[in-house]
Design an enzyme around this catalytic site. Structure first.
Site, PDB file in Angstrom:
ATOM      1  N   VAL A  15       0.835  -1.211   0.000  1.00 54.50           N
ATOM      2  CA  VAL A  15       0.000   0.000   0.000  1.00 54.50           C
ATOM      3  C   VAL A  15       0.871   1.262   0.000  1.00 54.50           C
ATOM      4  CG1 VAL A  15      -1.825   1.266   1.216  1.00 54.50           C
ATOM      5  CG2 VAL A  15      -1.849  -1.249   1.213  1.00 54.50           C
ATOM      6  N   ARG A  47      13.314  -2.302   6.577  1.00 53.34           N
ATOM      7  CA  ARG A  47      14.571  -2.557   5.861  1.00 53.34           C
ATOM      8  C   ARG A  47      14.821  -1.418   4.869  1.00 53.34           C
ATOM      9  NH1 ARG A  47      12.307  -7.923   3.430  1.00 53.34           N
ATOM     10  NH2 ARG A  47      10.469  -6.618   3.595  1.00 53.34           N
ATOM     11  N   LYS A 107      -6.838  -2.168  10.050  1.00 57.71           N
ATOM     12  CA  LYS A 107      -8.101  -2.662  10.638  1.00 57.71           C
ATOM     13  C   LYS A 107      -7.873  -3.521  11.861  1.00 57.71           C
ATOM     14  CE  LYS A 107      -6.812  -5.277   7.014  1.00 57.71           C
ATOM     15  NZ  LYS A 107      -6.806  -5.257   5.566  1.00 57.71           N
ATOM     16  N   GLU A 131     -10.550   5.141   6.203  1.00 60.12           N
ATOM     17  CA  GLU A 131     -11.379   4.622   5.101  1.00 60.12           C
ATOM     18  C   GLU A 131     -10.798   3.350   4.483  1.00 60.12           C
ATOM     19  OE1 GLU A 131     -14.471   6.202   3.715  1.00 60.12           O
ATOM     20  OE2 GLU A 131     -14.420   4.080   3.168  1.00 60.12           O
ATOM     21  N   VAL A 134     -11.412  -0.772   5.660  1.00 60.28           N
ATOM     22  CA  VAL A 134     -12.497  -1.695   5.288  1.00 60.28           C
ATOM     23  C   VAL A 134     -12.799  -1.554   3.801  1.00 60.28           C
ATOM     24  CG1 VAL A 134     -14.884  -2.410   5.711  1.00 60.28           C
ATOM     25  CG2 VAL A 134     -13.544  -1.428   7.577  1.00 60.28           C
ATOM     26  N   GLY A 136     -11.043  -1.745   1.025  1.00 58.31           N
ATOM     27  CA  GLY A 136     -10.096  -1.106   0.103  1.00 58.31           C
ATOM     28  C   GLY A 136     -10.569   0.212  -0.457  1.00 58.31           C
ATOM     29  N   ASP A 203      -9.381 -11.145   9.430  1.00 55.35           N
ATOM     30  CA  ASP A 203      -9.407  -9.864   8.715  1.00 55.35           C
ATOM     31  C   ASP A 203     -10.858  -9.401   8.498  1.00 55.35           C
ATOM     32  OD1 ASP A 203      -7.904  -7.852   6.835  1.00 55.35           O
ATOM     33  OD2 ASP A 203      -9.553  -8.650   5.636  1.00 55.35           O
ATOM     34  N   LYS A 207     -12.910  -6.082  10.098  1.00 53.87           N
ATOM     35  CA  LYS A 207     -13.677  -5.119   9.291  1.00 53.87           C
ATOM     36  C   LYS A 207     -15.139  -5.085   9.748  1.00 53.87           C
ATOM     37  CE  LYS A 207     -10.656  -5.754   5.324  1.00 53.87           C
ATOM     38  NZ  LYS A 207     -10.326  -6.674   4.217  1.00 53.87           N
ATOM     39  N   GLY A 309      -5.477  -4.716  -2.603  1.00 48.14           N
ATOM     40  CA  GLY A 309      -4.475  -4.370  -3.610  1.00 48.14           C
ATOM     41  C   GLY A 309      -3.907  -2.988  -3.347  1.00 48.14           C
TER      42      GLY A 309
END
Ligand code: NDP
Ligand code: HSE
Length: 434
Positions: A15, A47, A107, A131, A134, A136, A203, A207, A309
């Site tokens: 992301v 890293r 989340k 935002e 949850v 994407g 996950d 959400k 994604g």
């Protein structure tokens, strides 16, 4: 033109790299929309020497000292796309208490301890936007936080995990194996760092807790959500669903109901369920997410889009950055958390759904009657029974009418103890009008 709004970026992975890219590519438009340029003053990673391709950013900005970066006086807004509970919680509480607004996609932290973050935001007079946490790219939390504040929401139903939807869609469409589909979802950047969070439903449960908290003005934590993942869903279940004109989806279902004494309460659950192929959620494939909201005045609303994604999630992060940057320049903040209703959580045992129970049994006289008797004993009404032969054995597929979860659990427990029941192959909930 105002002086720049200075960002500390925590995390530069799937992301984070897309956040950097969008900030660079859209700099001119973002400046015009905000009324001041955005400037990244530091990027915390684990890293710093890692190859990040042709990322349009000064390599001198990378640091491993996230807390030091958050504390810097020249930071106005902290953007957290690392994930996990600690040390993220420490960084964000530090930022919020110091009056620095936070944008996060985390989340897991919001579900585990969102109250601490909200309290710190109130204490510091800062904004807390999430935002991207949850579904994407889908604008979903802003409608709940703002547009629907005049309405009463009674139910939120959705597919909120892209990885599991990708896996279940592949199993349904191509007969792909679970492991193969998970590997592909991971390579595409949909899965969490530890995909157990996706496939075991953690996950989606996180959400669900965030959605329920906003929808019902009540703090709902991860521990309040009943959770089952998809690891037990088999090719046989998928085939059986198809025979019934259904498909299997990992659903999040959050409901608000009022009992005969007028007491309202909420129930939140995440589990795989069979839904008819005619159901609008059945056609949500790949890593897409979709969420239905049922509100008293608005009626039914449906939100659909890419739920995972790098770029889709970064779109939601950027939307939040614009909002908090505008508030920062205006010297204001958004409304704080609304948890005034403080509704009690109903236990899962009271949830009423229908069930698809698949049993491997001995094929002899009296077995069907005995099985039916156990369902009747626990007041679970049978809607349909299908039997297919397998030599001396048979497969019995029983679909029930609506029954409380506790009654079905007691039924299954008693069936398990019967000598002629070789195995309880699966127990799946059925949602929607089959
Ligand atoms: P990644 O694992 O791809 O990236 C995590 C980043 O955090 C990396 O840059 C890593 O550094 C950095 N990092 C890890 N530990 C530390 C630490 N202790 N100190 C400083 N930096 C650290 O995760 P994602 O980008 O996929 O996810 C980020 C967040 O966004 C998570 O909360 C996730 O749940 C959420 N999210 C993700 C979505 C997705 O589709 N991927 C969608 C919606 C939300 P390094 O690069 O050096 O390893
Ligand atoms: N792992 C998550 C998913 C990322 O698959 O939906 C988006 O939150």
């Amino acid at each position: 033109m105002s002086k720049s709004v200075r960002l500390a970026l925590l995390g530069c992975g799937t992301v984070g790299t897309e956040v950097v890219r969008l900030l660079h590519e859209q700099a001119t438009d973002l400046t015009a929309r905000i009324g001041a340029p955005l400037e990244i003053v530091g990027i915390a990673v684990r890293r710093p020497g890692r190859d990040r391709g042709d990322l349009p950013v000064d390599p001198g900005l990378f640091t491993t000292d996230a807390l030091g970066l958050v504390k810097r006086e020249d930071v106005d807004v902290v953007v957290e796309v690392v994930g996990g509970i600690e040390p993220a919680r420490t960084w964000l509480v530090e930022a919020l208490r110091a009056g620095k607004s936070v944008v996060t996609a985390n989340k897991a932290l919001l579900a585990e301890d969102g109250g601490t973050l909200h309290d710190a935001a109130t204490e510091g007079g800062a904004d807390l936007y999430y935002e991207a946490s949850v579904a994407g790219a889908i604008p979903l939390l802003r409608p709940l936080r703002e547009s629907l504040q005049g309405d009463t929401i009674n139910r939120v139903t959705g597919i909120v995990n892209g990885t599991t939807n990708f896996i279940l869609s592949a199993m349904d469409a191509t007969g792909a194996g679970f492991e193969e589909a998970l590997e592909e979802a991971t390579a595409l950047g949909y899965a969490e760092a530890d995909p157990t969070a996706d496939v075991e439903g953690f996950d989606a449960a996180a959400k669900a807790s965030i959605l329920a908290s906003l929808a019902f003005h009540t703090r709902v934590g991860a521990a309040d959500v009943y959770r089952e993942g998809i690891t037990a869903v088999s090719a046989r279940d998928v085939a059986s669903a198809k025979q019934m004109g259904c498909t299997i989806k990992l659903l999040c279902i959050a409901t608000r109901s009022v009992d005969s004494s007028g007491q309202a309460s909420v129930a939140v659950r995440v589990h795989p369920a069979m839904i008819p192929t005619s159901h609008p959620l059945a056609s949500v494939g790949d890593a897409f997410n979709a969420v239905f909201i049922e509100a008293e005045a608005a009626g039914q609303l449906m939100f659909y889009g890419r739920g995972a994604g790098g770029a889709p999630t970064a779109s939601a992060v950027l939307g939040d950055i614009v909002a908090v940057a505008r508030n920062h320049l205006a010297g204001t903040r958004a409304a704080s958390e609304s948890s005034y209703a403080d509704l009690p959580i109903r236990p899962m045992g009271e949830a009423v759904t229908r069930y698809h129970v698949s049993l491997d049994v001995a094929d002899r006289a009296g077995v069907l009657a005995a099985v039916a008797g156990i369902f009747a004993k626990h007041d679970v009404s049978i809607a349909t029974v299908r039997q297919s032969g397998r030599g001396d054995d048979a497969v019995l597929v029983i679909v029930t009418h609506g029954a409380p979860d506790a009654a079905l659990a007691a039924t299954v427990e008693e069936l398990r103890g019967l000598e002629f029941v070789r195995a309880i192959a699966s127990v799946l909930r059925v949602e929607g009008g089959v």
